[in-house]
Design a protein around this motif. Sequence first.
Motif, PDB file in Angstrom:
ATOM      1  N   ALA A  24       0.835  -1.150   0.132  1.00  0.00           N
ATOM      2  CA  ALA A  24       0.040   0.003   0.069  1.00  0.00           C
ATOM      3  C   ALA A  24       0.753   1.500  -0.012  1.00  0.00           C
ATOM      4  CB  ALA A  24      -0.824  -0.165   0.986  1.00  0.00           C
ATOM      5  N   GLY A  25       2.043   1.312  -0.681  1.00  0.00           N
ATOM      6  CA  GLY A  25       2.638   2.643  -0.879  1.00  0.00           C
ATOM      7  C   GLY A  25       3.915   2.584  -0.033  1.00  0.00           C
ATOM      8  N   THR A  47      -2.750  -0.145  -5.593  1.00  0.00           N
ATOM      9  CA  THR A  47      -3.834  -0.810  -6.299  1.00  0.00           C
ATOM     10  C   THR A  47      -4.336  -2.025  -5.312  1.00  0.00           C
ATOM     11  OG1 THR A  47      -2.387  -2.188  -7.696  1.00  0.00           O
ATOM     12  CG2 THR A  47      -3.344   0.041  -8.659  1.00  0.00           C
ATOM     13  N   TYR A  48      -4.958  -1.641  -4.159  1.00  0.00           N
ATOM     14  CA  TYR A  48      -5.121  -2.695  -3.339  1.00  0.00           C
ATOM     15  C   TYR A  48      -6.404  -3.874  -3.785  1.00  0.00           C
ATOM     16  CZ  TYR A  48      -4.578  -3.825   1.676  1.00  0.00           C
ATOM     17  OH  TYR A  48      -4.231  -4.503   2.768  1.00  0.00           O
ATOM     18  N   SER A  49      -7.399  -3.166  -4.339  1.00  0.00           N
ATOM     19  CA  SER A  49      -8.453  -3.919  -4.863  1.00  0.00           C
ATOM     20  C   SER A  49      -8.002  -4.785  -6.350  1.00  0.00           C
ATOM     21  CB  SER A  49      -9.705  -3.347  -4.736  1.00  0.00           C
ATOM     22  OG  SER A  49      -9.659  -2.200  -5.736  1.00  0.00           O
ATOM     23  N   ASN A  50      -8.735  -5.267  -6.546  1.00  0.00           N
ATOM     24  CA  ASN A  50      -8.906  -6.084  -8.060  1.00  0.00           C
ATOM     25  C   ASN A  50      -9.600  -5.136  -8.928  1.00  0.00           C
ATOM     26  OD1 ASN A  50      -7.795  -8.450  -6.912  1.00  0.00           O
ATOM     27  ND2 ASN A  50      -9.585  -9.542  -7.310  1.00  0.00           N
ATOM     28  N   ALA A  51     -10.314  -4.310  -8.356  1.00  0.00           N
ATOM     29  CA  ALA A  51     -11.038  -3.310  -9.482  1.00  0.00           C
ATOM     30  C   ALA A  51      -9.673  -2.169  -9.719  1.00  0.00           C
ATOM     31  CB  ALA A  51     -12.178  -2.613  -8.961  1.00  0.00           C
ATOM     32  N   ALA A  52      -9.046  -1.864  -8.637  1.00  0.00           N
ATOM     33  CA  ALA A  52      -7.850  -0.743  -9.065  1.00  0.00           C
ATOM     34  C   ALA A  52      -6.928  -1.470  -9.693  1.00  0.00           C
ATOM     35  CB  ALA A  52      -7.400  -0.258  -7.420  1.00  0.00           C
ATOM     36  N   LYS A  53      -6.594  -2.692  -9.760  1.00  0.00           N
ATOM     37  CA  LYS A  53      -5.529  -3.373 -10.633  1.00  0.00           C
ATOM     38  C   LYS A  53      -5.851  -3.146 -11.820  1.00  0.00           C
ATOM     39  CE  LYS A  53      -3.815  -6.277  -7.034  1.00  0.00           C
ATOM     40  NZ  LYS A  53      -4.431  -5.922  -5.956  1.00  0.00           N
ATOM     41  N   ARG A  54      -7.264  -3.513 -12.245  1.00  0.00           N
ATOM     42  CA  ARG A  54      -7.836  -3.517 -13.367  1.00  0.00           C
ATOM     43  C   ARG A  54      -7.931  -2.138 -13.995  1.00  0.00           C
ATOM     44  NH1 ARG A  54     -11.745  -7.169 -11.338  1.00  0.00           N
ATOM     45  NH2 ARG A  54     -12.959  -5.313 -11.239  1.00  0.00           N
ATOM     46  N   ASP A  55      -8.548  -1.196 -13.224  1.00  0.00           N
ATOM     47  CA  ASP A  55      -8.637   0.314 -13.875  1.00  0.00           C
ATOM     48  C   ASP A  55      -7.437   0.867 -14.117  1.00  0.00           C
ATOM     49  OD1 ASP A  55     -11.370  -0.494 -13.522  1.00  0.00           O
ATOM     50  OD2 ASP A  55     -11.702   0.706 -11.905  1.00  0.00           O
ATOM     51  N   MET A  56      -6.541   0.869 -12.820  1.00  0.00           N
ATOM     52  CA  MET A  56      -5.311   1.719 -13.065  1.00  0.00           C
ATOM     53  C   MET A  56      -4.083   1.225 -13.841  1.00  0.00           C
ATOM     54  SD  MET A  56      -5.615   3.272  -9.026  1.00  0.00           S
ATOM     55  CE  MET A  56      -3.900   4.285  -9.321  1.00  0.00           C
ATOM     56  N   HIS A  67      -5.447 -16.996 -12.102  1.00  0.00           N
ATOM     57  CA  HIS A  67      -4.266 -17.113 -11.142  1.00  0.00           C
ATOM     58  C   HIS A  67      -4.508 -16.621  -9.813  1.00  0.00           C
ATOM     59  CE1 HIS A  67      -2.238 -18.547 -14.678  1.00  0.00           C
ATOM     60  NE2 HIS A  67      -2.525 -17.453 -15.333  1.00  0.00           N
ATOM     61  N   GLY A  68      -5.283 -15.570  -9.639  1.00  0.00           N
ATOM     62  CA  GLY A  68      -5.601 -14.991  -8.418  1.00  0.00           C
ATOM     63  C   GLY A  68      -4.714 -13.651  -8.348  1.00  0.00           C
ATOM     64  N   ALA A  69      -5.106 -12.864  -7.590  1.00  0.00           N
ATOM     65  CA  ALA A  69      -4.567 -11.467  -7.394  1.00  0.00           C
ATOM     66  C   ALA A  69      -2.944 -11.602  -6.810  1.00  0.00           C
ATOM     67  CB  ALA A  69      -5.225 -10.488  -6.496  1.00  0.00           C
ATOM     68  N   VAL A  70      -2.956 -12.743  -6.138  1.00  0.00           N
ATOM     69  CA  VAL A  70      -1.644 -13.009  -5.609  1.00  0.00           C
ATOM     70  C   VAL A  70      -0.759 -14.059  -6.503  1.00  0.00           C
ATOM     71  CG1 VAL A  70      -0.098 -13.777  -3.501  1.00  0.00           C
ATOM     72  CG2 VAL A  70      -2.398 -12.485  -3.135  1.00  0.00           C
ATOM     73  N   SER A  71      -0.305 -13.615  -7.635  1.00  0.00           N
ATOM     74  CA  SER A  71       0.372 -14.444  -8.399  1.00  0.00           C
ATOM     75  C   SER A  71       1.385 -13.652  -9.331  1.00  0.00           C
ATOM     76  CB  SER A  71      -0.653 -15.052  -9.672  1.00  0.00           C
ATOM     77  OG  SER A  71      -1.378 -14.003 -10.272  1.00  0.00           O
ATOM     78  N   GLU A  72       2.264 -14.430  -9.857  1.00  0.00           N
ATOM     79  CA  GLU A  72       3.449 -13.764 -10.736  1.00  0.00           C
ATOM     80  C   GLU A  72       2.702 -13.353 -11.890  1.00  0.00           C
ATOM     81  OE1 GLU A  72       6.998 -16.063 -11.105  1.00  0.00           O
ATOM     82  OE2 GLU A  72       7.266 -16.609  -9.125  1.00  0.00           O
ATOM     83  N   GLN A  73       1.760 -13.906 -12.357  1.00  0.00           N
ATOM     84  CA  GLN A  73       1.270 -13.490 -13.665  1.00  0.00           C
ATOM     85  C   GLN A  73       0.555 -12.014 -13.457  1.00  0.00           C
ATOM     86  OE1 GLN A  73       0.747 -16.205 -12.290  1.00  0.00           O
ATOM     87  NE2 GLN A  73       1.268 -17.956 -13.954  1.00  0.00           N
ATOM     88  N   VAL A  74      -0.127 -11.733 -12.207  1.00  0.00           N
ATOM     89  CA  VAL A  74      -0.761 -10.543 -11.946  1.00  0.00           C
ATOM     90  C   VAL A  74       0.525  -9.540 -11.683  1.00  0.00           C
ATOM     91  CG1 VAL A  74      -2.349  -9.295 -10.301  1.00  0.00           C
ATOM     92  CG2 VAL A  74      -2.807 -11.124 -11.210  1.00  0.00           C
ATOM     93  N   ALA A  75       1.533  -9.910 -10.755  1.00  0.00           N
ATOM     94  CA  ALA A  75       2.604  -9.030 -10.867  1.00  0.00           C
ATOM     95  C   ALA A  75       3.231  -8.589 -11.938  1.00  0.00           C
ATOM     96  CB  ALA A  75       3.714  -9.820  -9.782  1.00  0.00           C
TER      97      ALA A  75
END
Length: 158
Positions: A24-25, A47-56, A67-75
Amino acid sequence: MRSEILALAKQHGIMIATAESCTAGMVAAALTDLAGSSAVFERGFVTYSNAAKRDMLGVTEAALRTHGAVSEQVAEQMAQGALAQSAAQLVVSITGIAGPGGSEHKPEGRVCFGIAGPMGISTETVEFGPLGRDAVRIAARDHALHLLRKALCEMPEN
């Protein structure tokens, strides 16, 4: 290490951005706590929420679902998105489970990192273990700073 990161970024003419979830920063704060950071720190995305990850950052719903938010793919997608949405040339991304909690498949203390820049992009997962929320977040912040330093040290001289 933080002052070394800033000096190396300045030496290479590199701007840095961060894309952070579980921290968180904290990485952005660690860098900008130092005078002169504005010469090399471009921006931070929390980008704490999944929506923020998508939007920003443009993280895909498919990656989150598969893969879920906690994954190397999302990172990886977080790092790519931060590069695309900033004027930075070097980005570190962090997504993880600080705790308390977790699951059998994604335990507390699992944190995925992405580092993206002129050298390409790489990801890794670190299992910090159930250290407690504060300790996991601090360990993740410190590891992200280490990744930035390492990337800057490996860059060829201008």
